[in-house]
Design a protein around this motif. Structure first.
Motif, mmCIF file in Angstrom:
data_model
loop_
_atom_site.group_PDB
_atom_site.id
_atom_site.type_symbol
_atom_site.label_atom_id
_atom_site.label_comp_id
_atom_site.label_asym_id
_atom_site.label_seq_id
_atom_site.Cartn_x
_atom_site.Cartn_y
_atom_site.Cartn_z
ATOM 1 N N THR A 49 1.124 -1.413 -0.319
ATOM 2 C CA THR A 49 -0.363 0.139 -0.135
ATOM 3 C C THR A 49 1.164 1.136 -0.240
ATOM 4 O OG1 THR A 49 -0.076 -0.048 2.472
ATOM 5 C CG2 THR A 49 -1.842 -1.209 0.702
ATOM 6 N N GLY A 50 1.931 1.108 0.709
ATOM 7 C CA GLY A 50 2.820 2.689 0.332
ATOM 8 C C GLY A 50 3.589 2.384 -0.548
ATOM 9 N N LEU A 51 4.176 1.229 -1.374
ATOM 10 C CA LEU A 51 4.599 1.400 -2.852
ATOM 11 C C LEU A 51 3.404 1.909 -3.773
ATOM 12 C CD1 LEU A 51 6.625 -1.686 -2.193
ATOM 13 C CD2 LEU A 51 7.670 0.528 -2.304
ATOM 14 N N PHE A 89 10.778 2.998 -10.532
ATOM 15 C CA PHE A 89 10.850 4.506 -10.349
ATOM 16 C C PHE A 89 12.118 4.479 -9.935
ATOM 17 C CE2 PHE A 89 9.505 6.596 -6.300
ATOM 18 C CZ PHE A 89 9.444 7.407 -6.665
ATOM 19 N N ALA A 90 13.052 3.491 -8.697
ATOM 20 C CA ALA A 90 14.334 3.811 -8.165
ATOM 21 C C ALA A 90 15.341 4.285 -9.192
ATOM 22 C CB ALA A 90 14.408 1.973 -7.177
ATOM 23 N N LYS A 91 14.992 3.562 -10.116
ATOM 24 C CA LYS A 91 16.076 3.863 -11.597
ATOM 25 C C LYS A 91 16.278 5.351 -11.668
ATOM 26 C CE LYS A 91 18.061 2.234 -15.467
ATOM 27 N NZ LYS A 91 18.044 1.105 -16.572
ATOM 28 N N ASN A 92 14.578 5.873 -12.024
ATOM 29 C CA ASN A 92 14.185 6.812 -12.624
ATOM 30 C C ASN A 92 14.914 7.500 -10.996
ATOM 31 O OD1 ASN A 92 13.447 6.156 -14.469
ATOM 32 N ND2 ASN A 92 11.811 6.386 -14.018
ATOM 33 N N ASN A 93 15.730 7.698 -9.866
ATOM 34 C CA ASN A 93 15.021 8.566 -8.783
ATOM 35 C C ASN A 93 16.895 8.558 -8.608
ATOM 36 O OD1 ASN A 93 13.066 10.205 -8.555
ATOM 37 N ND2 ASN A 93 12.072 8.441 -8.819
ATOM 38 N N ILE A 97 16.323 -0.183 -4.525
ATOM 39 C CA ILE A 97 14.797 -0.362 -3.792
ATOM 40 C C ILE A 97 14.683 -0.224 -2.818
ATOM 41 C CG2 ILE A 97 13.346 -2.411 -4.543
ATOM 42 C CD1 ILE A 97 14.748 -3.009 -7.177
ATOM 43 N N ASN A 98 15.205 -1.339 -1.981
ATOM 44 C CA ASN A 98 15.227 -0.612 -0.131
ATOM 45 C C ASN A 98 15.371 0.044 0.091
ATOM 46 O OD1 ASN A 98 17.599 -0.952 -0.864
ATOM 47 N ND2 ASN A 98 18.435 -1.353 1.117
ATOM 48 N N ASP A 99 15.709 1.423 -0.795
ATOM 49 C CA ASP A 99 15.585 2.968 -0.257
ATOM 50 C C ASP A 99 13.638 2.744 -0.113
ATOM 51 O OD1 ASP A 99 17.841 3.238 0.402
ATOM 52 O OD2 ASP A 99 18.490 4.168 -1.112
ATOM 53 N N VAL A 100 13.347 2.383 -1.216
ATOM 54 C CA VAL A 100 12.048 3.196 -2.027
ATOM 55 C C VAL A 100 11.229 2.335 -0.696
ATOM 56 C CG1 VAL A 100 10.476 2.602 -3.602
ATOM 57 C CG2 VAL A 100 12.626 3.604 -4.431
ATOM 58 N N ILE A 101 11.841 1.107 -0.734
ATOM 59 C CA ILE A 101 10.761 0.428 0.320
ATOM 60 C C ILE A 101 10.522 0.924 1.847
ATOM 61 C CG2 ILE A 101 10.610 -2.117 1.153
ATOM 62 C CD1 ILE A 101 11.412 -3.177 -1.499
#
Length: 123
Positions: A49-51, A89-93, A97-101
């Motif tokens: 849900t957060g993602l 999304f992680a790659k574009n930013n 991935i763990n940072d985004v999670i």
């Protein structure tokens, strides 16, 4: 999940979910487990849900210097389409991935999370 076939229930694997392993803050996982227990859900359903909310916003402000030091390996399953979008999304930013999670935990909506028994549903 279960499917009705020829009048019988048959256990089948949900093809829309994929296994994924990453490193996440142990203290954060402990907090999420408490929330999951309280709302009769699972950690990965909360994270999803957060993602989803992060992807809808399309913006992330993450301080790379503030990464947690207590990361542990975390293996679970995610919706395949959602995980692919998170990877992009992680790659574009220019993030992992763990940072985004971990960042997405600030945007969890417990009311949208699937319930504990979701994987045992009958279709």
């Amino acid at each position: 999940m279960w499917k009705k076939m020829n009048g019988r229930l048959v256990a089948v694997t949900d093809d829309s979910r994929v296994k994924f392993r990453t490193n996440i803050s142990k203290s954060l996982l402990n907090e999420l487990q408490k929330v999951a227990d309280e709302y009769d859900t699972r950690i990965n359903y909360l994270l999803e849900t957060g993602l989803q909310n992060i992807l809808e916003q399309g913006v992330i402000t993450f301080n790379k210097e503030a990464r947690p030091k207590d990361r542990v390996q975390y293996k679970t399953t995610y919706d395949q389409e959602l995980l692919e979008e998170v990877k992009k999304f992680a790659k574009n930013n220019q993030l992992f991935i763990n940072d985004v999670i971990e960042y997405s935990t600030n945007f969890i909506d417990v009311d949208m999370a699937k319930k504990e028994g979701y994987k045992h549903r009958v279709e």
